[in-house]
Design a protein around this motif. Structure first.
Motif, short mmCIF file in Angstrom:
data_model
loop_
_atom_site.label_atom_id
_atom_site.label_comp_id
_atom_site.label_asym_id
_atom_site.label_seq_id
_atom_site.Cartn_x
_atom_site.Cartn_y
_atom_site.Cartn_z
N ASP A 107 -3.60 -7.34 5.98
CA ASP A 107 -2.49 -8.28 6.19
C ASP A 107 -2.98 -9.54 6.87
O ASP A 107 -3.89 -9.50 7.69
N TYR A 136 3.93 -5.81 16.80
CA TYR A 136 3.43 -5.60 15.44
C TYR A 136 1.90 -5.77 15.38
O TYR A 136 1.20 -5.03 14.70
N ASN A 168 3.65 -15.36 1.68
CA ASN A 168 4.93 -16.00 1.99
C ASN A 168 4.62 -17.46 2.30
O ASN A 168 4.20 -17.78 3.42
N ARG A 223 4.52 1.31 -1.03
CA ARG A 223 5.51 0.46 -0.36
C ARG A 223 5.85 -0.74 -1.23
O ARG A 223 5.15 -1.06 -2.18
N GLU A 239 8.31 -7.65 -0.83
CA GLU A 239 9.41 -8.56 -1.14
C GLU A 239 8.87 -9.85 -1.74
O GLU A 239 8.02 -10.50 -1.13
N ARG A 290 0.83 -1.20 0.00
CA ARG A 290 0.00 0.00 0.00
C ARG A 290 0.87 1.25 0.00
O ARG A 290 2.01 1.23 0.44
N ARG A 322 -0.91 -0.69 14.45
CA ARG A 322 0.04 -1.54 15.16
C ARG A 322 -0.52 -1.89 16.52
O ARG A 322 -1.27 -1.11 17.11
N LYS A 374 3.71 -11.23 9.78
CA LYS A 374 2.96 -11.13 8.51
C LYS A 374 3.35 -12.25 7.54
O LYS A 374 4.53 -12.45 7.25
#
Ligand code: ATP
Length: 331
Positions: A178, A330, A210, A123, A126, A120, A325, A185
């Motif tokens: 997320d 986190y 991931n 950003r 990865e 978002r 957060r 995450k």
């Protein structure tokens, strides 16, 4: 046709399927079946063939092979077409390019690697090659643009449910976009749209999971993890990708009727990692600058806002420009 052959072989489990049955299911000749089986073997599928018995699927490759994903899609799936790429800048960018040229609802772009995966507000996501799932769906919902942010939450529900179904892991949602496992995450979702005042041209909902990553860059290693690291088991990426699409299709079809999140609030709240927790809301791009606010997250409302009890009363936080957060970590 290849997906029909794969579907028939997979449904047979440990049993052999005769060449004749495959011909009938796929609607092709024996020779065509033989050719397609050879093609599947060349793509890494292990298929045993025994004279007078037929064929048996022994193993599938660790790849996002489009016919494999197609063969696992359920009836009523929103996905009508799959474009699979070895490398792309971002599956959202590719999906938006296609949508600009009139691509219909239901095209899925899926890639083994992204060189410019997006999060978002500009950003970065990865996207290690061969370990994750990077995919985007083109949608054309007949809804008012103000309701489009709900699609992010609908996608999050689908991903959490699919992870539970295929990996047995209790993934939670960190509002709004997320998915977290073990407090870190494992998936990010980015929905983007093109619209006019009262009309949605298209929406692209992008998902980065991931799945089997073992390492992350230093900047994110404290907050990022993978399904494999958390469960200790390798994820079948094609199975999970198809299950996400199947789950998404169910929620999305319901959402297109309700046009708001009313039917989903209870389920979403039951998966909300922030529920009944103190959260800090960051209104700026950077966490150490800009306005922040703290309060107790209570759940979502029908528009997808996070309901937070603050010292100034109840606030309804819309997803666009904020990060959330936990007060002590986190989540
Ligand atoms: P946050 O997770 O900080 O609240 P956000 O929801 O606005 O931020 P996203 O757009 O979901 O952010 O994702 C981008 C952010 O996620 C990056 O800035 C980086 O911190 C983190 N990130 C990037 N790639 C990955 C990844 N593969 N796994 C986990 N986290 C990642």
């Amino acid at each position: 046709m290849r997906s029909e052959i794969l579907r028939t072989l997979r449904n047979a489990g440990d049993s052999f399927v005769s060449g004749q049955t495959l011909c009938e299911r796929a609607g092709v000749t024996r020779q065509a079946v033989w050719k397609n089986i050879a093609q599947l073997k060349a793509n890494g599928f292990v298929i045993e063939s025994v004279p007078n018995k037929g064929y048996k699927l022994v193993a599938s490759p660790d790849a996002l092979y489009p016919d494999d994903i197609k063969s696992r899609l359920a009836d009523g799936s929103v996905c009508r077409k799959i474009e699979s790429l070895e490398v792309t800048d971002s599956t959202n960018i590719r999906a938006k390019q296609l949508a600009e040229f009139g691509e219909e609802e239901g095209t899925l772009i899926i890639a083994e690697q992204q060189t410019a995966g997006k999060g978002r507000r500009g950003r970065q996501w990865e996207s290690e090659p061969g370990t994750g799932i990077y995919m985007s769906l083109v949608l054309r919902p007949a809804i008012n643009p103000v309701h489009v942010p709900c699609i992010t939450l609908v996608t999050a529900l689908a991903v959490a449910k699919a992870i539970k179904k295929t990996c047995g892991a209790d993934a939670l949602i960190k509002w709004p976009n997320d998915i977290v496992l073990g407090g870190k995450k494992i998936c990010g979702i980015l929905a983007e749209m093109s619209s006019e005042m009262n009309f949605v041209n298209y929406v692209v909902t992008g998902i980065g999971v991931n799945a089997n990553n073992r390492h992350f860059p230093e900047e994110i290693e404290k907050t990022a993890t993978s399904i494999c690291l958390q469960t200790g088991r390798k994820t079948d990426r094609a199975q999970l990708a198809a299950c996400i699409v199947n789950c998404f299709s169910q929620y999305y079809n319901k959402f297109k009727e309700s046009k708001n999140l009313m039917p989903f609030i209870d389920e979403y709240d039951s998966l909300l990692a922030n529920k009944d927790k103190e959260v800090r809301i960051f209104y700026g791009m950077e966490e150490d600058s800009g306005k922040t606010e703290t309060g107790m997250a209570k759940g979502i409302n029908k528009d997808g806002a996070l309901v937070v009890n603050t010292k100034n009363g109840t606030e309804y936080i819309m997803s666009g420009e904020v990060s959330v957060r936990g007060l002590y970590g986190y989540v």
